[in-house]
Design an enzyme around this catalytic site. Structure first.
Site, PDB file in Angstrom:
ATOM      1  N   ASP A  11       0.777  -1.186  -0.004  1.00 34.25           N
ATOM      2  CA  ASP A  11      -0.025  -0.145  -0.105  1.00 34.25           C
ATOM      3  C   ASP A  11       1.038   1.258   0.120  1.00 34.25           C
ATOM      4  OD1 ASP A  11      -2.177  -1.488   0.032  1.00 34.25           O
ATOM      5  OD2 ASP A  11      -2.340  -1.468   2.303  1.00 34.25           O
ATOM      6  N   ASP A 130     -13.368  -3.425  -2.057  1.00 35.36           N
ATOM      7  CA  ASP A 130     -13.239  -2.898  -0.762  1.00 35.36           C
ATOM      8  C   ASP A 130     -14.501  -2.975  -0.057  1.00 35.36           C
ATOM      9  OD1 ASP A 130     -10.562  -2.265  -1.304  1.00 35.36           O
ATOM     10  OD2 ASP A 130     -10.965  -0.411  -1.470  1.00 35.36           O
TER      11      ASP A 130
END
Length: 273
Positions: A11, A130
């Site tokens: 990330d 997500d």
């Protein structure tokens, strides 16, 4: 039986690898290229590089960081964040990505999945989802009561809502239905992240993972919640995922990729050693 994959996740925010809890409280985990090189030495099956603020900040991905990262590792690389059209996808593939991950742009314009698959092939188009659970949290490891690894006995079928802009914006979309639609449009893989479990180290949302894996006929990558090698096993054996993605446990040296693969092999999960 096909080998299951272990995938470290990078990330990236402001050009640095970060890791947080439930998409917030980020802490630094190093330079993306250096981290990727380490995982290449460890023989990770793949790497995922996500520019986690590109879509929310309405900017393109930091392509020079992608190029540097791809140059440091021969491991297959999936890249996502800030992608808006097929030209962005082409630029990332030319920069060294093997696959691209679509999230916000795919929700806002689903036909982008079809356009991308037709132009570049479904094998390199990953639909990233997500998802956040709607309802009451279940006690225990992750989000399932599983003392003996039996399915949840909750009366109501759980639902999960899709979020975009790095987990900031709810969409009203059901995660399982959206995964199914994404595959019908041409996505060749699903990267499924539980926002509830992300960074908690309490285990993956196995109900979510299994629900999507049972719905679609393409590989599903389980993401969000890994804290032990047992959690990796659960994602693959109980959640029926084709791959397990993790960040913290690998980034901070708690478990190495070779150690994880050895454990999984001993538990009967086929992996590339």
């Amino acid at each position: 039986m096909l080998a299951r994959r272990i995938i470290p996740c990078l990330d990236v925010k402001d050009g640095r690898v970060v890791k947080g809890t439930r998409f917030v409280d980020l802490r630094d985990a190093g330079d993306p290229a250096e981290v990727a090189e380490r995982y290449d030495r460890d023989r990770a099956d793949e790497l995922v590089f996500l520019d986690i603020t590109a879509s929310a900040e309405r900017r393109k991905i930091l392509i020079e960081v992608v190029e540097k990262t791809a140059a440091m590792a021969f491991t297959p690389l999936t890249v996502g964040g800030g992608i808006r059209d097929v030209d962005d996808i082409r630029a990332l593939l030319l920069a060294g990505a093997d696959k691209v991950s679509l999230n916000t742009a795919a929700v806002q314009r689903p036909n982008l999945i079809r356009e991308a698959a037709e132009r570049f092939g479904s094998q390199c188009i990953v639909l990233a989802i997500d998802a956040k659970r709607k309802g009451i949290r279940v006690q225990g490891s992750g989000f399932r009561e599983r003392p003996d690894h039996e399915p949840s006995t909750m009366n109501a079928e759980p639902e999960w809502e899709v979020y975009i802009h790095g987990g900031r914006t709810p969409t009203g979309l059901d995660a399982v239905a959206w995964a199914d639609q994404g595959v019908s449009l041409g996505s060749g893989e699903i990267l499924l992240t539980s926002m509830d479990c992300d960074g908690t180290r309490e285990g993956y949302d196995l109900d979510l993972t299994a629900a999507v894996a049972e719905q679609v006929d393409v590989p599903v990558i389980a993401s969000g919640g890994a804290g032990t090698v047992e959690h990796l096993y659960e994602a693959l054996a109980i959640g029926k995922a084709d791959a397990a993605l993790a960040a913290s446990i690998f980034h901070f040296g708690e478990i190495s990729v070779p150690e994880a693969k050895t454990y999984l092999s001993q538990r009967g999960i086929p992996v590339r050693l």
